[in-house]
Motif scaffolding. Structure first.
Motif, PDB file in Angstrom:
ATOM      1  N   ARG A  93       0.833  -1.204   0.000  1.00 51.71           N
ATOM      2  CA  ARG A  93       0.000   0.000   0.000  1.00 51.71           C
ATOM      3  C   ARG A  93       0.869   1.257   0.000  1.00 51.71           C
ATOM      4  N   ASN A  97       1.332   4.010  -3.390  1.00 52.16           N
ATOM      5  CA  ASN A  97       1.046   5.439  -3.217  1.00 52.16           C
ATOM      6  C   ASN A  97      -0.408   5.805  -3.467  1.00 52.16           C
ATOM      7  N   GLY A  98      -1.315   4.904  -3.197  1.00 52.96           N
ATOM      8  CA  GLY A  98      -2.726   5.200  -3.383  1.00 52.96           C
ATOM      9  C   GLY A  98      -3.230   5.092  -4.802  1.00 52.96           C
ATOM     10  N   ARG A  99      -2.362   4.741  -5.732  1.00 51.09           N
ATOM     11  CA  ARG A  99      -2.794   4.601  -7.130  1.00 51.09           C
ATOM     12  C   ARG A  99      -3.659   3.350  -7.295  1.00 51.09           C
TER      13      ARG A  99
END
Length: 261
Positions: A93, A97-99
């Motif tokens: 996670r 990087n939130g992608r």
């Protein structure tokens, strides 16, 4: 080529293909990446690839494996080991990087000198003519890497040449025929959804039992692998078709290595 014919989301492309019963049988199970989806897939298959929903050239693709007592990540040429699934997913996670990412069943592919192989199959539509498979090349992963992309240092071989070495002449001929059938079925699906589509590049793997799997479909494919083949006939044909629908390629291909055939 009109931008409306370029589809960037791998999830969108996967859903389009899985609506075809013929193609669905050749698509590795793919899910949006989440803690639960990845855990279930690792338990079921033991090996999963995670990849960005948008992106190209193998950037961000990682191979994950679950053994009895540990979880392993292959990212580039690096290998990391985790003692628990929670630690693995926390690291993943942070790394993504939130992608938006996808998790795809790992296929245990045929190998050349111990390194994974897959194939790039180019299919194009010229003018009023039907879709034509214009090129097929084999890609061998660099040492210690899990991806075969030329941009990641993969080695490019003639598909027929390498298949004959690995599987034998008869099976190679059957496999190349399957590539063409899958490419045509894929082109039919995409051209129905996107009537202006004129080119596709399929990434196809062959497992150790001989089954073909469509790993990904590129709607703006890079002809880089074909520049590394000693026989330039495929490259000339690809470029000729592309000119017909207004696309010019950058044929500089610095990182891929030349194999044979």
């Amino acid at each position: 080529m009109d931008n409306r014919t370029a589809v960037s989301s791998k999830w969108t492309k996967t859903k389009l293909l899985t609506r075809s019963a013929l193609l669905n049988a050749h698509i590795p199970q793919t899910r949006r990446l989440s803690g639960e989806s990845l855990k279930r897939m690792l338990r079921r298959y033991g090996m999963v690839y995670v990849k960005p929903d948008t992106g190209s050239c193998g950037v961000g693709v990682m191979k994950l494996e679950q053994t009895r007592r540990r979880w392993i990540v292959h990212s580039g040429a690096r290998r990391r080991t985790f003692p628990a699934y929670r630690a693995l997913f926390q690291w993943l996670r942070s790394s993504t990087n939130g992608r938006p990412y996808l998790a795809q069943r790992g296929v245990r592919v045929i190998r050349w000198r111990g390194r994974p192989i897959d194939f790039r199959v180019m299919i194009q539509k010229g003018g009023k003519t039907r879709w034509t498979v214009t090129g097929t090349a084999a890609r061998v992963a660099p040492p210690r890497k899990a991806v075969t992309n030329g941009s990641q240092g993969g080695t490019i071989y003639g598909a027929r040449t390498l298949l004959r070495r690995v599987t034998g002449t008869k099976r190679a001929a059957r496999t190349l025929g399957q590539f063409k059938a899958l490419a045509r079925a894929t082109a039919a699906r995409f051209s129905h959804a996107y009537p202006r589509m004129r080119e596709l590049g399929l990434d196809i793997a062959v497992d150790r039992a001989g089954k073909c799997w469509v790993l990904e479909v590129n709607t703006r494919p890079d002809p880089c692998p074909f520049t590394k083949l000693s026989d330039k006939a495929m490259l000339r044909r690809i470029v000729r078709y592309a000119r017909g629908y207004g696309r010019c390629y950058d044929l500089r291909c610095r990182k891929a290595r030349r194999g044979g055939g």
